[in-house]
Design a protein around this motif. Structure first.
Motif, PDB file in Angstrom:
ATOM      1  N   SER A 360      43.590-108.297  52.877  1.00 17.33           N
ATOM      2  CA  SER A 360      42.787-108.248  51.656  1.00 17.33           C
ATOM      3  C   SER A 360      41.310-108.301  51.974  1.00 17.33           C
ATOM      4  CB  SER A 360      43.164-109.414  50.729  1.00 17.33           C
ATOM      5  OG  SER A 360      42.969-110.653  51.382  1.00 17.33           O
ATOM      6  N   LEU A 361      40.957-108.960  53.083  1.00 19.31           N
ATOM      7  CA  LEU A 361      39.565-109.005  53.518  1.00 19.31           C
ATOM      8  C   LEU A 361      39.092-107.609  53.908  1.00 19.31           C
ATOM      9  CD1 LEU A 361      36.985-110.473  54.391  1.00 19.31           C
ATOM     10  CD2 LEU A 361      38.076-110.906  56.588  1.00 19.31           C
ATOM     11  N   ASN A 362      39.906-106.894  54.690  1.00 17.51           N
ATOM     12  CA  ASN A 362      39.540-105.546  55.092  1.00 17.51           C
ATOM     13  C   ASN A 362      39.448-104.612  53.892  1.00 17.51           C
ATOM     14  OD1 ASN A 362      39.482-106.294  57.781  1.00 17.51           O
ATOM     15  ND2 ASN A 362      41.659-105.871  58.081  1.00 17.51           N
ATOM     16  N   ALA A 363      40.347-104.806  52.903  1.00 14.25           N
ATOM     17  CA  ALA A 363      40.320-103.959  51.722  1.00 14.25           C
ATOM     18  C   ALA A 363      39.041-104.167  50.930  1.00 14.25           C
ATOM     19  CB  ALA A 363      41.538-104.250  50.841  1.00 14.25           C
ATOM     20  N   LYS A 364      38.623-105.417  50.771  1.00 12.34           N
ATOM     21  CA  LYS A 364      37.393-105.694  50.044  1.00 12.34           C
ATOM     22  C   LYS A 364      36.160-105.243  50.813  1.00 12.34           C
ATOM     23  CE  LYS A 364      38.638-109.473  46.933  1.00 12.34           C
ATOM     24  NZ  LYS A 364      38.238-110.801  46.444  1.00 12.34           N
ATOM     25  N   ALA A 365      36.224-105.391  52.130  1.00 11.96           N
ATOM     26  CA  ALA A 365      35.072-105.035  52.949  1.00 11.96           C
ATOM     27  C   ALA A 365      34.800-103.540  52.920  1.00 11.96           C
ATOM     28  CB  ALA A 365      35.288-105.496  54.387  1.00 11.96           C
ATOM     29  N   ASP A 366      35.799-102.739  52.541  1.00  9.83           N
ATOM     30  CA  ASP A 366      35.626-101.293  52.492  1.00  9.83           C
ATOM     31  C   ASP A 366      35.052-100.827  51.161  1.00  9.83           C
ATOM     32  OD1 ASP A 366      36.551-100.992  55.038  1.00  9.83           O
ATOM     33  OD2 ASP A 366      38.628-100.674  54.433  1.00  9.83           O
ATOM     34  N   THR A 367      34.855-101.734  50.207  1.00  8.25           N
ATOM     35  CA  THR A 367      34.328-101.375  48.899  1.00  8.25           C
ATOM     36  C   THR A 367      32.853-101.726  48.818  1.00  8.25           C
ATOM     37  OG1 THR A 367      34.911-103.519  47.951  1.00  8.25           O
ATOM     38  CG2 THR A 367      36.615-101.804  47.933  1.00  8.25           C
ATOM     39  N   GLU A 368      32.367-101.861  47.573  1.00  7.95           N
ATOM     40  CA  GLU A 368      30.943-102.123  47.383  1.00  7.95           C
ATOM     41  C   GLU A 368      30.508-103.477  47.936  1.00  7.95           C
ATOM     42  OE1 GLU A 368      33.244-103.623  43.874  1.00  7.95           O
ATOM     43  OE2 GLU A 368      33.133-101.747  45.010  1.00  7.95           O
ATOM     44  N   THR A 369      31.470-104.399  48.148  1.00 12.83           N
ATOM     45  CA  THR A 369      31.105-105.714  48.680  1.00 12.83           C
ATOM     46  C   THR A 369      30.602-105.631  50.112  1.00 12.83           C
ATOM     47  OG1 THR A 369      33.389-106.094  49.383  1.00 12.83           O
ATOM     48  CG2 THR A 369      32.771-106.883  47.204  1.00 12.83           C
ATOM     49  N   GLU A 370      30.915-104.544  50.807  1.00  7.80           N
ATOM     50  CA  GLU A 370      30.452-104.392  52.182  1.00  7.80           C
ATOM     51  C   GLU A 370      28.929-104.330  52.246  1.00  7.80           C
ATOM     52  OE1 GLU A 370      31.872-100.926  54.166  1.00  7.80           O
ATOM     53  OE2 GLU A 370      31.899-101.909  56.120  1.00  7.80           O
ATOM     54  N   LYS A 371      28.306-103.957  51.136  1.00  6.85           N
ATOM     55  CA  LYS A 371      26.856-103.850  51.094  1.00  6.85           C
ATOM     56  C   LYS A 371      26.186-105.215  50.914  1.00  6.85           C
ATOM     57  CE  LYS A 371      27.311 -99.291  48.906  1.00  6.85           C
ATOM     58  NZ  LYS A 371      26.979 -98.472  47.711  1.00  6.85           N
ATOM     59  N   LEU A 372      26.959-106.220  50.511  1.00 10.23           N
ATOM     60  CA  LEU A 372      26.395-107.543  50.286  1.00 10.23           C
ATOM     61  C   LEU A 372      26.182-108.270  51.604  1.00 10.23           C
ATOM     62  CD1 LEU A 372      28.654-108.746  47.330  1.00 10.23           C
ATOM     63  CD2 LEU A 372      26.313-107.889  47.176  1.00 10.23           C
ATOM     64  N   PRO A 373      25.206-109.176  51.667  1.00  8.44           N
ATOM     65  CA  PRO A 373      25.076-110.033  52.851  1.00  8.44           C
ATOM     66  C   PRO A 373      26.344-110.868  52.992  1.00  8.44           C
ATOM     67  CG  PRO A 373      23.117-110.162  51.481  1.00  8.44           C
ATOM     68  CD  PRO A 373      24.140-109.426  50.681  1.00  8.44           C
ATOM     69  N   PRO A 374      26.883-111.036  54.192  1.00 12.12           N
ATOM     70  CA  PRO A 374      28.119-111.812  54.344  1.00 12.12           C
ATOM     71  C   PRO A 374      27.891-113.264  53.990  1.00 12.12           C
ATOM     72  CG  PRO A 374      27.135-111.369  56.480  1.00 12.12           C
ATOM     73  CD  PRO A 374      26.357-110.560  55.482  1.00 12.12           C
ATOM     74  N   PRO A 375      28.930-113.994  53.570  1.00 11.80           N
ATOM     75  CA  PRO A 375      28.775-115.428  53.294  1.00 11.80           C
ATOM     76  C   PRO A 375      28.468-116.183  54.581  1.00 11.80           C
ATOM     77  CG  PRO A 375      31.092-114.818  53.289  1.00 11.80           C
ATOM     78  CD  PRO A 375      30.326-113.541  53.382  1.00 11.80           C
ATOM     79  N   ALA A 376      27.934-117.362  54.456  1.00 10.25           N
ATOM     80  CA  ALA A 376      27.578-118.149  55.634  1.00 10.25           C
ATOM     81  C   ALA A 376      28.810-118.520  56.455  1.00 10.25           C
ATOM     82  CB  ALA A 376      26.833-119.415  55.207  1.00 10.25           C
ATOM     83  N   PHE A 377      29.939-118.680  55.781  1.00 14.48           N
ATOM     84  CA  PHE A 377      31.223-118.955  56.427  1.00 14.48           C
ATOM     85  C   PHE A 377      32.297-118.666  55.397  1.00 14.48           C
ATOM     86  CE2 PHE A 377      29.502-122.803  54.570  1.00 14.48           C
ATOM     87  CZ  PHE A 377      30.552-123.343  53.851  1.00 14.48           C
ATOM     88  N   ARG A 378      33.558-118.791  55.780  1.00 16.25           N
ATOM     89  CA  ARG A 378      34.662-118.588  54.846  1.00 16.25           C
ATOM     90  C   ARG A 378      35.561-119.811  54.805  1.00 16.25           C
ATOM     91  NH1 ARG A 378      38.101-114.812  56.706  1.00 16.25           N
ATOM     92  NH2 ARG A 378      36.980-114.369  58.628  1.00 16.25           N
ATOM     93  N   VAL A 379      36.273-119.969  53.677  1.00 10.09           N
ATOM     94  CA  VAL A 379      37.209-121.073  53.502  1.00 10.09           C
ATOM     95  C   VAL A 379      38.512-120.507  52.952  1.00 10.09           C
ATOM     96  CG1 VAL A 379      35.386-122.784  53.099  1.00 10.09           C
ATOM     97  CG2 VAL A 379      36.364-121.534  51.157  1.00 10.09           C
ATOM     98  N   PRO A 380      39.609-121.277  52.999  1.00 11.40           N
ATOM     99  CA  PRO A 380      40.889-120.784  52.478  1.00 11.40           C
ATOM    100  C   PRO A 380      40.838-120.503  50.980  1.00 11.40           C
ATOM    101  CG  PRO A 380      41.226-122.702  53.885  1.00 11.40           C
ATOM    102  CD  PRO A 380      39.754-122.594  53.652  1.00 11.40           C
ATOM    103  N   ASN A 381      41.686-119.593  50.540  1.00 14.22           N
ATOM    104  CA  ASN A 381      41.783-119.234  49.123  1.00 14.22           C
ATOM    105  C   ASN A 381      42.670-120.251  48.411  1.00 14.22           C
ATOM    106  OD1 ASN A 381      42.480-117.984  46.619  1.00 14.22           O
ATOM    107  ND2 ASN A 381      41.877-116.016  47.488  1.00 14.22           N
ATOM    108  N   LYS A 382      42.180-120.795  47.291  1.00 16.10           N
ATOM    109  CA  LYS A 382      42.938-121.826  46.585  1.00 16.10           C
ATOM    110  C   LYS A 382      44.204-121.273  45.940  1.00 16.10           C
ATOM    111  CE  LYS A 382      40.532-121.588  42.081  1.00 16.10           C
ATOM    112  NZ  LYS A 382      41.744-121.416  41.243  1.00 16.10           N
TER     113      LYS A 382
END
Length: 412
Positions: A360-382
């Protein structure tokens, strides 16, 4: 004095069932000789351990040198080094041999290319230990970041921030080698075998990849091409199979757990309950063993069944004093541990990629979100993991089990 709040996750392993002597008798009833259950087990214990397909890797992984940019740069650029290549689908590069004396049909084998052959795809001379920006210096003569000089940068000591992903797999050593390379590795003379690396060309220019396939082919009658992993496995021998498995697994892990420039994943501390251990005691022990932090006032939050294979995860919060030193060298299970402010956590939770993992990360990264600055880190999905729930609920002041002052603590 300010108080810090810690979240911890415990795993309850499934019950370990013991096989009865009758069960053992049935297990070995098909053996060609009559053996009792006890003698059958003794024979198995004394025999050579079976080596299954994909196991029995012939490489020394030299894990203690993975943070040494000096070692990695020298090993990667050595003339004897061999490279295993993977495309976007994680298919390996295979070499097709034409019919010949030994076979009336085409044969295939895993392609291991030399450093000279893959060099056009590697880019900069400094493959590891790169600076945060290209302007900071990436030539091979640039001083390597050493933890003794910059302890806070140890995690970046061997970082590769630009160019295609490269993974060091290990060294195939000579049988007569007795001593292993040490952390004081200085030159190629210290190499005791053939280094193996995996190269991910999913982001490389297709034209450059095509040039590689043409130039690296031994002859016009031979063909270099990517083949699906499962059909390719039919051609692997017991030397190639474990190296392929290691390379594919490591390239896949790096692709799924990194976005942008060196993005880290942080979760709650976790561990297993030991026999005759209360939940509260297990929380205190696991947190101390993994981070060096002593806690008190352990409070239950919730539980989550985890069918991989049959565990129950139990979530807790605890209180810690802020002046304690964080240490991850006690049991060496963590790559890093640190405190985060509520504002930092909320910012990550609000980011489209802040709680996204895997495919799901790769799928989102291929859309418009790829243009955003990446988050400082990642955490688990609730929505999937109790660790994500623990983090989310604390960040949004939704932990009724905690006193108001603790629920509003500034760091996690």
């Amino acid at each position: 004095m300010a108080e810090y709040m810690l979240a911890v996750l415990l795993h309850l392993p499934p019950r370990q069932h013991k096989l009865s002597s009758l069960r053992f008798h049935r297990l070995f009833s098909q053996t060609p000789t009559l053996l009792s259950a006890r003698s059958s087990l003794a024979v198995m214990a004394s025999s050579e351990t079976p080596i299954n397909f994909y196991s029995g890797a012939p490489l020394n992984r030299l894990s203690w040198l993975r943070e040494s940019a000096t070692f990695l740069n020298i090993a990667a650029l050595d003339s004897s080094t061999r490279w295993l290549i993977f495309n976007k689908e994680l298919d390996p590069l295979m070499l097709t041999n034409p019919p010949g004396k030994n076979s009336a049909e085409e044969t295939r084998k895993l392609a291991f290319l030399s450093t000279a052959q893959v060099k056009p795809l590697l880019g900069l001379d400094r493959l590891f230990g790169q600076g945060q920006s290209a302007a900071s210096g990436d030539s091979i003569s640039t001083d390597v970041i050493e933890p003794a000089e910059h302890p806070e940068q140890k995690i970046l000591q061997a970082a590769r921030l630009r160019g295609p992903r490269i993974v060091f797999l290990g060294v195939h050593e000579r049988e007569d080698v007795k001593a292993l390379p040490t952390g004081n590795f200085k030159s190629a003379k210290d190499l005791t075998g053939i280094p193996y690396f995996a190269l991910d060309i999913s982001k490389s220019d297709p034209a450059d990849v095509e040039k590689l396939l043409q130039s690296a082919s031994p002859s016009p009658s031979h063909k270099l091409e990517f083949q699906g992993s499962r059909p390719a496995a039919a051609w692997f021998d017991h030397f190639d199979a474990p190296i392929f498995s290691l390379g594919r697994s490591m390239v896949d892990w790096n692709a799924r757990n990194r976005v942008g420039d060196f993005l880290c994943f942080y979760s709650t501390l976790a561990g297993f309950v030991e026999p005759s251990e209360a939940f509260e005691d297990s929380v205190k022990r696991e947190i101390y063993e993994e981070s060096g932090i002593k806690v008190r006032n352990v409070v239950y939050h919730s539980a989550q069944p985890w069918p991989y294979p049959a565990n129950l995860m139990v979530g807790f919060y605890a209180i810690a004093e802020p002046n304690q030193e964080i240490r991850v060298d006690l049991d060496n299970e963590l790559g890093d541990a640190r405190w985060f402010t509520r504002e930092e956590v909320l910012e990550v939770l609000a980011h489209p990629l802040g709680t996204t993992m895997g495919s799901s990360l790769n799928a989102k990264a291929d859309t418009e979100t790829e243009k955003l600055p990446p988050p400082a880190f990642r955490v688990p999905n609730k929505a999937q993991a109790i660790a994500g729930v623990l983090i989310h609920d604390w960040a949004h002041h939704k932990v009724p089990q905690l006193p108001r002052a603790v629920n509003n603590s500034s760091k996690i």
